[in-house]
Design an enzyme around this catalytic site. Structure first.
Site, PDB file in Angstrom:
ATOM      1  N   GLU A   1      -3.123   7.181   2.392  1.00 14.26           N
ATOM      2  CA  GLU A   1      -3.983   6.876   1.382  1.00 14.26           C
ATOM      3  C   GLU A   1      -5.272   7.727   1.412  1.00 14.26           C
ATOM      4  O   GLU A   1      -6.086   7.421   2.458  1.00 14.26           O
ATOM      5  CB  GLU A   1      -4.217   5.777   1.134  1.00 14.26           C
ATOM      6  CG  GLU A   1      -5.249   4.970   0.109  1.00 14.26           C
ATOM      7  CD  GLU A   1      -5.752   3.645   0.033  1.00 14.26           C
ATOM      8  OE1 GLU A   1      -6.106   3.158  -0.678  1.00 14.26           O
ATOM      9  OE2 GLU A   1      -5.232   2.983   1.047  1.00 14.26           O
TER      10      GLU A   1
ATOM     11  N   GLU B   1      -6.220  -3.622  -6.558  1.00  7.54           N
ATOM     12  CA  GLU B   1      -7.222  -3.712  -5.290  1.00  7.54           C
ATOM     13  C   GLU B   1      -8.862  -3.627  -5.661  1.00  7.54           C
ATOM     14  O   GLU B   1      -9.355  -2.783  -5.532  1.00  7.54           O
ATOM     15  CB  GLU B   1      -6.791  -2.783  -4.336  1.00  7.54           C
ATOM     16  CG  GLU B   1      -7.618  -2.861  -2.973  1.00  7.54           C
ATOM     17  CD  GLU B   1      -7.156  -1.802  -1.937  1.00  7.54           C
ATOM     18  OE1 GLU B   1      -6.546  -2.153  -1.018  1.00  7.54           O
ATOM     19  OE2 GLU B   1      -7.192  -0.805  -2.189  1.00  7.54           O
TER      20      GLU B   1
END
Length: 262
Positions: free
Chosen positions: A143, A240
Site C-alpha cells: 500500500e 479505515e
C-alpha cells in the site's frame, strides 16, 4: 452492491478491541479488517468472528514497534530476519482466521540508508513474502501511504508501487489502493483506479481533509462507489477512517450505500 469492511483499529474504539466485532456486526458490517491481530490469541479472535458471522478481510504483516512510531520494516536492510519471522507469524494468524490477504507496510526509510538500499531491501522482502504467502494460499498486498501523515514513508505513489511490483515479479502481489492516501499524494482517483484496475485487490477509504467518514470532505464518494461498480470491482472496501463523532453516529453514509440506495 459494495461490500464494506469495518476497520476495527479505527472504528468502534468506544469499546475494547474484542468487543468491536459484535459492535460491527450489529451496525450491519459483514467483514472486518484491522492493523494487527498479534496482541490477541488467534483462537479468541476467531471465536468473535464466528459468533458474529464476520469475514476476516485483511490484516498487516508485523510492522515493528508501532507504539514507538515504526510503520513497517520491509525497507530496513538490517531487519530482514525480523521481517521474515513476521511473515511466518502472519501466515499462522491468517490461516487460523481464514484471512485470504495480508498487507505489507513498506516502512519509513531509515536515516543513513540510501534510496537504492531501501528499494533493494523492499523488493527482496516482497519477493520472499509473496512466495511464502502463495504457498499458504494467501495474497500479499502492498500500500502506498501519504507522506503528510507518515513523513518519510518509502512507498507513496501508485506508479512507484506498480513499478516495484514489476521488479518483484510475483503473481501473488497486488495493490492495496487507499483512496484517502492517494487523494493527498496524487489525486486523479477514478482514472488511476480504472487504469490499474486489474492490479488492485483491495480498496480502503476515508475522506479528506481530516480522515473522517465519507461525506465530511472533498472526495465525491457516491461517484467513486458507482465508478468501482462500473469497473466490476467485487472485493471489499475497508473503512479505515476516524469517525468525526462516535462511530455509530457517523454511519449514515454506510447504511445508504450498503443498502444500495441512491
Amino acid at each position: 452492491m459494495a461490500k464494506f469492511a469495518a476497520n476495527l483499529s479505527m472504528l468502534f474504539t468506544e469499546v475494547d478491541f474484542l468487543d468491536r466485532f459484535e459492535a460491527a456486526a450489529k451496525a450491519g458490517f459483514q467483514g472486518v479488517e484491522y492493523l494487527f491481530p498479534y496482541d490477541y490469541a488467534a483462537t479468541d479472535i476467531k471465536q468473535r468472528l464466528d459468533a458474529n458471522r464476520l469475514t476476516q478481510v485483511l490484516h498487516n504483516l508485523p510492522a515493528g514497534d508501532w507504539g514507538a512510531g515504526e510503520r513497517g520494516i520491509a525497507c530496513h536492510p538490517d531487519r530482514v530476519d525480523e521481517f521474515r519471522a513476521g511473515v511466518d507469524k502472519a501466515i499462522d494468524y491468517a490461516t487460523a482466521l481464514e484471512c485470504k490477504q495480508v498487507n505489507c507496510l513498506a516502512g519509513i526509510q531509515p536515516d543513513g540508508v540510501s534510496d537504492a538500499d531501501a528499494h533493494r531491501t523492499l523488493v527482496e522482502n516482497l519477493r520472499y513474502a509473496a512466495e511464502k504467502l502463495k504457498a499458504a494460499g494467501i495474497l500479499l498486498l502492498a500500500e502506498p501511504i501519504n507522506t503528510r501523515d507518515i513523513p518519510g514513508f518509502f512507498l507513496n505513489r501508485t506508479e512507484q508501487a506498480l513499478a516495484l511490483f514489476d521488479e518483484v515479479g510475483s503473481d501473488n502481489l497486488k495493490l492495496q489502493y487507499d483512496i484517502y492516501h492517494m487523494q493527498i499524494m496524487e489525486g486523479d482517483l477514478a482514472p488511476t483506479m480504472e487504469k490499474h484496475f486489474a492490479r488492485i485487490a483491495h480498496v480502503q477509504l476515508a475522506d479528506n481533509p481530516g480522515r473522517h467518514e465519507p461525506g465530511t470532505g472533498e472526495i465525491n464518494y457516491p461517484f467513486l462507489f458507482n465508478h468501482l461498480q462500473q469497473l466490476g470491482y467485487d472485493g471489499w472496501i475497508g473503512c479505515e477512517y476516524k469517525p468525526k463523532a462516535t462511530t455509530v453516529e457517523g454511519l449514515g453514509w454506510f447504511r445508504k450505500n450498503a443498502n444500495g440506495e441512491q
